[in-house]
Design a protein around this motif. Structure first.
Motif, mmCIF file in Angstrom:
data_model
loop_
_atom_site.group_PDB
_atom_site.id
_atom_site.type_symbol
_atom_site.label_atom_id
_atom_site.label_comp_id
_atom_site.label_asym_id
_atom_site.label_seq_id
_atom_site.Cartn_x
_atom_site.Cartn_y
_atom_site.Cartn_z
ATOM 1 N N SER A 149 0.850 -1.185 0.000
ATOM 2 C CA SER A 149 0.000 0.000 0.000
ATOM 3 C C SER A 149 0.887 1.235 0.000
ATOM 4 C CB SER A 149 -0.923 -0.002 1.215
ATOM 5 O OG SER A 149 -0.164 0.111 2.399
ATOM 6 N N LYS A 150 0.370 2.264 -0.588
ATOM 7 C CA LYS A 150 1.084 3.532 -0.683
ATOM 8 C C LYS A 150 0.473 4.497 0.307
ATOM 9 C CE LYS A 150 3.423 2.067 -4.232
ATOM 10 N NZ LYS A 150 4.811 1.771 -4.154
ATOM 11 N N ALA A 206 3.705 10.209 -0.074
ATOM 12 C CA ALA A 206 3.832 10.644 -1.472
ATOM 13 C C ALA A 206 3.776 12.167 -1.551
ATOM 14 C CB ALA A 206 2.735 10.018 -2.324
ATOM 15 N N TYR A 230 7.732 7.232 -5.925
ATOM 16 C CA TYR A 230 7.237 6.404 -4.817
ATOM 17 C C TYR A 230 6.000 5.617 -5.242
ATOM 18 C CZ TYR A 230 4.931 5.427 -0.324
ATOM 19 O OH TYR A 230 4.304 4.829 0.724
ATOM 20 N N ASN A 231 5.136 6.247 -6.042
ATOM 21 C CA ASN A 231 3.913 5.578 -6.512
ATOM 22 C C ASN A 231 4.162 4.655 -7.691
ATOM 23 O OD1 ASN A 231 2.274 6.784 -4.592
ATOM 24 N ND2 ASN A 231 1.781 8.515 -5.901
ATOM 25 N N ALA A 270 -1.666 7.942 -4.983
ATOM 26 C CA ALA A 270 -1.449 6.964 -3.917
ATOM 27 C C ALA A 270 -2.782 6.487 -3.352
ATOM 28 C CB ALA A 270 -0.592 7.574 -2.807
ATOM 29 N N ASN A 301 -4.215 2.550 -3.604
ATOM 30 C CA ASN A 301 -4.695 1.789 -2.445
ATOM 31 C C ASN A 301 -6.127 1.316 -2.628
ATOM 32 O OD1 ASN A 301 -2.269 2.102 -1.121
ATOM 33 N ND2 ASN A 301 -2.929 3.915 -0.018
#
Length: 178
Positions: A31-32, A37, A51-52, A99, A103
């Motif tokens: 999960s982000k 983010a 990051y994503n 993000a 999710n």
């Protein structure tokens, strides 16, 4: 006469025990965290997109940020000083929103985004690169285009207005009749 020979029934080997096939379990998606983010995007534009896992968006935001600073230092602060905060804030909002959508994909039906990244990101990078290259080679003077930068705002406004009207017309025609 002789009676037919009876042969003992053939013995077959025992069947192997039945195997239970477990359903294939997909590897759990990491999960982000939307706030992570967002903060990464604040540190460096494009870092939240990395990051994503959205590399082309990250490159676009980084070069848009870098290009705005470059053109700001070239001596024309008015349009590029306006673009800089817009790039930073839209970068942060995009990282947070992406993000959140990443999710939500596993829990409910969500409109797909970035399954195949839009070719617009690559086109945007290529256009920015060509413009800066032409400026560096002296074939184009970006400073001569400064008085016309409000045309970008006008064009963006027209596009947004057109999309809004098309969406409204599309929703209105499918509504119930009274």
């Amino acid at each position: 006469m002789s009676s037919p020979e009876t042969t003992p029934p053939a013995e077959f080997p025992a069947l192997p025990p039945p195997t239970v096939v477990a359903p294939a379990v997909a590897a759990p998606r990491l999960s982000k965290e939307p706030w992570v983010a967002l903060l990464l995007s604040l540190v460096m534009p494009g870092l939240g997109q990395v990051y994503n896992g959205q590399l082309s968006k990250a490159i676009f935001f980084f070069f848009a940020f870098s290009g705005s600073i470059y053109l700001l230092t070239e001596g024309h602060p008015l349009p590029f000083a306006v673009f800089l905060p817009f790039i930073i804030f839209s970068n942060m909002i995009d990282a947070f929103r992406s993000a959140t959508l990443i999710n939500a994909r596993g829990t409910r039906a969500v409109p797909e985004e970035d399954e195949i990244e839009s070719p617009g990101w690559g086109i945007g990078l290529a256009v920015m690169g060509v413009l800066i290259l032409l400026n560096n080679l002296g074939w184009l003077r970006l400073s001569a285009l400064v008085p016309y930068w409000p045309l970008l705002l006008i064009a963006a406004g027209v596009v947004l207005l057109r999309r809004s009207l098309e969406r409204k017309a599309g929703n209105g025609s499918h509504g119930p009749s009274v």
